[in-house]
Design an enzyme around this catalytic site. Structure first.
Site, mmCIF file in Angstrom:
data_model
loop_
_atom_site.group_PDB
_atom_site.id
_atom_site.type_symbol
_atom_site.label_atom_id
_atom_site.label_comp_id
_atom_site.label_asym_id
_atom_site.label_seq_id
_atom_site.Cartn_x
_atom_site.Cartn_y
_atom_site.Cartn_z
ATOM 1 N N LYS A 182 0.831 -1.203 0.000
ATOM 2 C CA LYS A 182 0.000 0.000 0.000
ATOM 3 C C LYS A 182 0.870 1.260 0.000
ATOM 4 O O LYS A 182 2.085 1.188 -0.057
ATOM 5 C CB LYS A 182 -0.950 -0.024 1.206
HETATM 6 C C1 LIG Z 1 -9.276 -3.248 -1.724
HETATM 7 C C2 LIG Z 1 -8.620 -3.981 -0.598
HETATM 8 N N1 LIG Z 1 -9.311 -4.256 0.514
HETATM 9 C C3 LIG Z 1 -8.750 -4.885 1.560
HETATM 10 C C4 LIG Z 1 -7.436 -5.294 1.528
HETATM 11 C C5 LIG Z 1 -6.871 -6.018 2.703
HETATM 12 O O1 LIG Z 1 -5.850 -5.322 3.352
HETATM 13 P P1 LIG Z 1 -4.974 -6.030 4.478
HETATM 14 O O2 LIG Z 1 -3.924 -6.836 3.795
HETATM 15 O O3 LIG Z 1 -4.383 -4.898 5.268
HETATM 16 O O4 LIG Z 1 -5.888 -6.866 5.299
HETATM 17 C C6 LIG Z 1 -6.667 -5.021 0.397
HETATM 18 C C7 LIG Z 1 -5.265 -5.461 0.342
HETATM 19 O O5 LIG Z 1 -4.729 -5.791 -0.678
HETATM 20 C C8 LIG Z 1 -7.266 -4.361 -0.707
HETATM 21 O O6 LIG Z 1 -6.584 -4.082 -1.817
#
Ligand SMILES: Cc1ncc(COP(=O)(O)O)c(C=O)c1O
Length: 382
Positions: A182
């Site tokens: 991210k």
């Molecule tokens: C659109 C979206 N939602 C949720 C997530 C989940 O994030 P995390 O890895 O912090 O749980 C991601 C991660 O790639 C994502 O791109």
């Protein structure tokens, strides 16, 4: 081994000392640094408060849960998203219902979301996909009109603005990811931007097993404290080491965003010369984060998407397919038949190019040169 990865966190070298100071303090789990990071994050995104968690997935689960989403409820989500979007709904015992996207933005289409509303719909979860703000005015209005909750999946959207207002300041609950892929990272981690102090208090309670006294309060109490657990909940605590890293990352966020934007504009200028590859949409009313740079391969291209990815990999350049379509996965395909033509097309035709704040112009020029070589009809035929 790829010479140019798809992504790399932007770390300045100051982080080691900040994390080491936390270790030296002896308070390494959720404590004062998490509180400081939450305050700084809330201020940056224009929210009344922010609550740290272990990931965006657990942040989304908690956000849905505090709004009362549970078994028997439906939550409308885009299928064109990382699978975590749907899994967070499932983690609440509810059913994700997939609606189609706007093919220009790749974001959930408010009209498609409205068509998917049933008496069981409890919430709609727009995703600011790869950091491009969803149409929040439309979603908030939809929520008011139908009496459904709006929870934003803002995993990729820290620093994005929608009609001049930061993502995190618009809806009641917006959930961010701090994964290394991210815009900024804490290794793993999530954050919920929240406007209502009562909801913020409840989120803090639920991320710590619904314990009625915080560790900090117990630590500073001068009498014995016997804590109680009036309901069941989870451990979604961030560590103070992660928070220290996050505070360093917030300091360079504007620099990261500017670098990403500049690199994205360089890609777009190069793609303008290629009729068979289409640059991503950059809306005038919003500021996207460029968490990923998605290129659409035209049906008239001499090389199809996956073959193009293979050719680039052969040159030492990592790419990724575009955003996945969750309803095509075995884990969700049996749920019900869906007709999501824009989602299916985007999942088939899009690839992501390397884009990260530390990508040099020389590296990017090499990516562009190889892209042009593979995607130009004459070059491909030669
Ligand atoms: C659109 C979206 N939602 C949720 C997530 C989940 O994030 P995390 O890895 O912090 O749980 C991601 C991660 O790639 C994502 O791109």
């Amino acid at each position: 081994m790829n010479q140019i990865p798809i992504s790399k966190p932007y770390l300045t070298g100051d982080e080691g000392a900040a994390v080491a100071a936390v270790v030296a303090s002896g308070w390494v789990s959720q404590g004062p640094r998490v509180r400081e990071f939450e305050a700084a994050f809330a201020e940056r995104v224009g929210a009344a408060d922010a609550v740290a968690t272990t990931s965006c997935t657990t942040a989304l689960q908690l956000a849905l849960y505090v709004l009362g989403v549970g078994p028997g409820d439906e939550v409308i989500v885009p299928s064109l998203s990382f699978i975590a979007t749907a899994n967070a709904v499932w983690q609440c015992g509810a059913t994700p219902v997939f609606a189609d996207i706007d093919p220009r933005t790749y974001n959930l289409d408010p009209a498609a979301a409205e068509r998917a509303i049933t008496p069981r719909t409890k919430a709609i979860m727009p995703v600011h996909q790869v950091g491009l703000p969803a149409d929040m005015d439309a979603f908030l209005e939809l929520g008011r009109r139908h009496g459904v909750e709006i929870v934003e999946d803002a995993a990729c959207a820290i620093g994005a603005t929608y009609r001049g207002r930061p993502i995190g300041s618009l809806g009641p609950l917006a959930c961010f990811s701090l994964h290394p892929r991210k815009v900024i990272t804490t290794g793993e981690g999530g954050m919920i931007a929240v406007q209502d102090p009562k909801l913020a208090a409840r989120l803090r309670f639920l991320r710590q097993h619904a314990m009625d006294v915080s560790d900090l309060a117990r630590h500073s109490a001068d009498d014995v404290v016997i804590e109680r657990y009036p309901e069941r909940a989870w451990n979604f605590r961030m560590t103070d080491m992660q928070a220290a890293l996050g505070l360093c990352q917030l300091e360079v966020l504007d620099d990261i965003l500017a670098r990403r934007r500049r690199l994205a504009e360089r890609y777009t200028a190069a793609l303008d010369r290629l009729p068979t590859l289409h640059a991503p949409y950059d809306p005038p009313e919003s500021e996207r984060t460029w968490q990923s740079y998605c290129v659409r391969v035209d049906p008239a291209s001499p090389v199809e998407r996956t073959e193009l990815m293979r050719e680039l990999l052969g040159d030492g350049i990592a790419t990724r397919r575009g955003v996945m379509a969750i309803h095509q996965e075995d884990s969700y395909v049996a749920q019900r038949p869906y007709s999501l033509p824009h989602t299916d097309a985007a999942a088939a035709d899009v690839l992501m190019l390397p884009l990260y704040a530390g990508l040099t112009d020389a590296e990017q020029d090499f990516v562009i040169e190889r892209l042009v070589a593979h995607a130009t009809p004459l070059a491909a035929a030669a």
